[in-house]
Motif scaffolding. Structure first.
Motif, PDB file in Angstrom:
ATOM      1  N   GLY A  51       0.796  -1.215   0.000  1.00 51.43           N
ATOM      2  CA  GLY A  51       0.000   0.000   0.000  1.00 51.43           C
ATOM      3  C   GLY A  51       0.829   1.266   0.000  1.00 51.43           C
ATOM      4  O   GLY A  51       0.279   2.376   0.003  1.00 51.43           O
ATOM      5  N   ILE A  52       2.158   1.118  -0.004  1.00 51.98           N
ATOM      6  CA  ILE A  52       3.067   2.268   0.029  1.00 51.98           C
ATOM      7  C   ILE A  52       3.892   2.363  -1.247  1.00 51.98           C
ATOM      8  O   ILE A  52       4.058   3.440  -1.810  1.00 51.98           O
ATOM      9  N   LYS A  53       4.404   1.255  -1.709  1.00 53.47           N
ATOM     10  CA  LYS A  53       5.074   1.224  -3.018  1.00 53.47           C
ATOM     11  C   LYS A  53       4.111   0.536  -3.987  1.00 53.47           C
ATOM     12  O   LYS A  53       3.992  -0.681  -4.030  1.00 53.47           O
ATOM     13  N   VAL A  54       3.399   1.342  -4.750  1.00 55.48           N
ATOM     14  CA  VAL A  54       2.315   0.840  -5.584  1.00 55.48           C
ATOM     15  C   VAL A  54       2.126   1.745  -6.794  1.00 55.48           C
ATOM     16  O   VAL A  54       2.219   2.975  -6.681  1.00 55.48           O
ATOM     17  N   ASP A  55       1.854   1.149  -7.926  1.00 61.12           N
ATOM     18  CA  ASP A  55       1.588   1.912  -9.147  1.00 61.12           C
ATOM     19  C   ASP A  55       0.080   1.981  -9.361  1.00 61.12           C
ATOM     20  O   ASP A  55      -0.537   1.057  -9.881  1.00 61.12           O
ATOM     21  N   ILE A  56      -0.517   3.099  -8.947  1.00 59.41           N
ATOM     22  CA  ILE A  56      -1.969   3.238  -9.076  1.00 59.41           C
ATOM     23  C   ILE A  56      -2.393   3.597 -10.491  1.00 59.41           C
ATOM     24  O   ILE A  56      -3.593   3.618 -10.796  1.00 59.41           O
ATOM     25  N   TRP A  57      -1.414   3.880 -11.354  1.00 58.39           N
ATOM     26  CA  TRP A  57      -1.725   4.257 -12.733  1.00 58.39           C
ATOM     27  C   TRP A  57      -1.658   3.069 -13.691  1.00 58.39           C
ATOM     28  O   TRP A  57      -1.985   3.211 -14.867  1.00 58.39           O
ATOM     29  N   GLY A  58      -1.206   1.911 -13.209  1.00 59.27           N
ATOM     30  CA  GLY A  58      -1.064   0.760 -14.071  1.00 59.27           C
ATOM     31  C   GLY A  58      -2.389   0.223 -14.575  1.00 59.27           C
ATOM     32  O   GLY A  58      -3.422   0.306 -13.879  1.00 59.27           O
ATOM     33  N   ASN A  59      -2.389  -0.335 -15.758  1.00 61.37           N
ATOM     34  CA  ASN A  59      -3.620  -0.862 -16.349  1.00 61.37           C
ATOM     35  C   ASN A  59      -4.202  -2.017 -15.548  1.00 61.37           C
ATOM     36  O   ASN A  59      -5.405  -2.288 -15.618  1.00 61.37           O
ATOM     37  N   ASP A  60      -3.341  -2.713 -14.774  1.00 65.25           N
ATOM     38  CA  ASP A  60      -3.818  -3.860 -14.010  1.00 65.25           C
ATOM     39  C   ASP A  60      -4.175  -3.501 -12.572  1.00 65.25           C
ATOM     40  O   ASP A  60      -4.502  -4.375 -11.769  1.00 65.25           O
ATOM     41  N   PHE A  61      -4.127  -2.197 -12.241  1.00 66.49           N
ATOM     42  CA  PHE A  61      -4.470  -1.803 -10.869  1.00 66.49           C
ATOM     43  C   PHE A  61      -5.980  -1.831 -10.671  1.00 66.49           C
ATOM     44  O   PHE A  61      -6.724  -1.148 -11.363  1.00 66.49           O
ATOM     45  N   ASN A  62      -6.448  -2.637  -9.713  1.00 60.83           N
ATOM     46  CA  ASN A  62      -7.884  -2.682  -9.405  1.00 60.83           C
ATOM     47  C   ASN A  62      -8.159  -2.968  -7.941  1.00 60.83           C
ATOM     48  O   ASN A  62      -9.318  -3.086  -7.545  1.00 60.83           O
ATOM     49  N   GLU A  63      -7.103  -3.081  -7.136  1.00 59.95           N
ATOM     50  CA  GLU A  63      -7.285  -3.370  -5.717  1.00 59.95           C
ATOM     51  C   GLU A  63      -6.160  -2.718  -4.929  1.00 59.95           C
ATOM     52  O   GLU A  63      -5.018  -2.670  -5.388  1.00 59.95           O
ATOM     53  N   TYR A  64      -6.481  -2.223  -3.750  1.00 61.53           N
ATOM     54  CA  TYR A  64      -5.493  -1.520  -2.934  1.00 61.53           C
ATOM     55  C   TYR A  64      -5.492  -2.088  -1.515  1.00 61.53           C
ATOM     56  O   TYR A  64      -6.558  -2.311  -0.927  1.00 61.53           O
ATOM     57  N   THR A  65      -4.304  -2.312  -0.969  1.00 65.61           N
ATOM     58  CA  THR A  65      -4.129  -2.813   0.389  1.00 65.61           C
ATOM     59  C   THR A  65      -3.701  -1.667   1.295  1.00 65.61           C
ATOM     60  O   THR A  65      -2.603  -1.115   1.146  1.00 65.61           O
ATOM     61  N   ILE A  66      -4.544  -1.288   2.226  1.00 64.77           N
ATOM     62  CA  ILE A  66      -4.236  -0.184   3.140  1.00 64.77           C
ATOM     63  C   ILE A  66      -3.121  -0.616   4.091  1.00 64.77           C
ATOM     64  O   ILE A  66      -3.194  -1.692   4.686  1.00 64.77           O
ATOM     65  N   PRO A  67      -2.078   0.191   4.254  1.00 61.46           N
ATOM     66  CA  PRO A  67      -0.993  -0.199   5.150  1.00 61.46           C
ATOM     67  C   PRO A  67      -1.387  -0.099   6.612  1.00 61.46           C
ATOM     68  O   PRO A  67      -2.361   0.556   6.985  1.00 61.46           O
ATOM     69  N   GLY A  68      -0.562  -0.731   7.461  1.00 66.39           N
ATOM     70  CA  GLY A  68      -0.782  -0.684   8.890  1.00 66.39           C
ATOM     71  C   GLY A  68      -1.652  -1.805   9.395  1.00 66.39           C
ATOM     72  O   GLY A  68      -2.070  -2.696   8.643  1.00 66.39           O
TER      73      GLY A  68
END
Length: 236
Positions: A213-230
């Motif tokens: 959730g900290i080193k992540v490419d949110i602009w990538g075509n395969d981005f569809n899920e995000y893991t919140i850190p902590g």
């Protein structure tokens, strides 16, 4: 993920300073406490290292002049804006396509006015990414004039706490050290409540530079899920 905005990334980097922001004000059950119990940072720049003490309450933040009383089970509202004292809803709370999650933590302390943030923190709120609506937690901050409601757990022990409000801007987070952390600590006293003293995490230590959730490419075509850190939210 906001594919239409990808061409804007380069220009966003040039103007990113203008889009920096801080959590500045606090509301307690609808009552405006302004910045009286907020440890305002030295400026609106982000913290970019998770391995320094600045990740606790921001860089250059000194104790506030007051401690706000908050009932257990009550609602606090943290409020973010780009410039000190500017609470205009005409301006985005955090502009420049700085997409990312919003979180809130509590730390039980002996004295909120003097605590340094080195004690344990437990998470009480998080709002990440909704792929169904392509909406981030801090998109909602912008839509709500910089405000986010957070419920204080009803069962925690009374006493002094630091309340840590945070958002992470991920527009350049595909590279190491690219995530931008914006946080402010508020000095509060919780009244009522129960006897719970939730286990927590330490800052620094709770986050790693390589967390997904900290080193992540949110602009990538395969981005569809995000893991919140902590850690997980207490009670969830």
């Amino acid at each position: 993920m906001k594919a239409a905005l990808i061409p804007l990334v380069a220009s966003t980097l040039v103007t990113s300073v203008a889009a920096h922001a801080t959590f500045q004000e606090l509301w307690v059950d609808g009552e405006d406490a302004a910045s009286t119990c907020a440890r305002l940072p030295a400026n609106n720049n982000p913290v970019t290292s998770v391995q320094t003490n600045d990740i606790r309450c921001n860089a250059g933040a000194s104790p506030a002049g007051s401690v706000c009383s908050v009932p257990a089970g009550g609602t606090v509202t943290v409020e973010m804006h780009q410039q000190p004292g500017d609470r205009s809803c005409a301006n985005e709370a955090l502009g420049g396509n700085h997409f990312g999650p919003v979180m809130a933590y509590l730390s039980k302390v002996d004295d909120a006015a003097s605590a340094d943030g080195s004690s344990s923190w437990f998470k009480i709120f998080e709002l990440g990414y909704d792929s169904a609506t392509d909406t981030w937690g801090n998109d909602l901050l912008n839509k709500n004039c910089g405000k986010q409601d957070v419920t204080i757990p009803s069962d925690i022990a009374p006493g002094d706490y630091l309340l840590r409000a945070e958002t992470i801007a991920l527009h350049t987070a595909s590279q190491a050290g690219g995530a931008q952390f914006y946080m402010t600590c508020y000095q509060i006293t919780v009244t009522g409540g129960g006897s719970a003293n939730p286990a927590g995490v330490k800052f620094p230590g709770a986050y790693s530079p390589t967390d997904p959730g900290i080193k992540v490419d949110i602009w990538g075509n395969d981005f569809n899920e995000y893991t919140i850190p902590g850690p997980p939210v207490y009670g969830s």
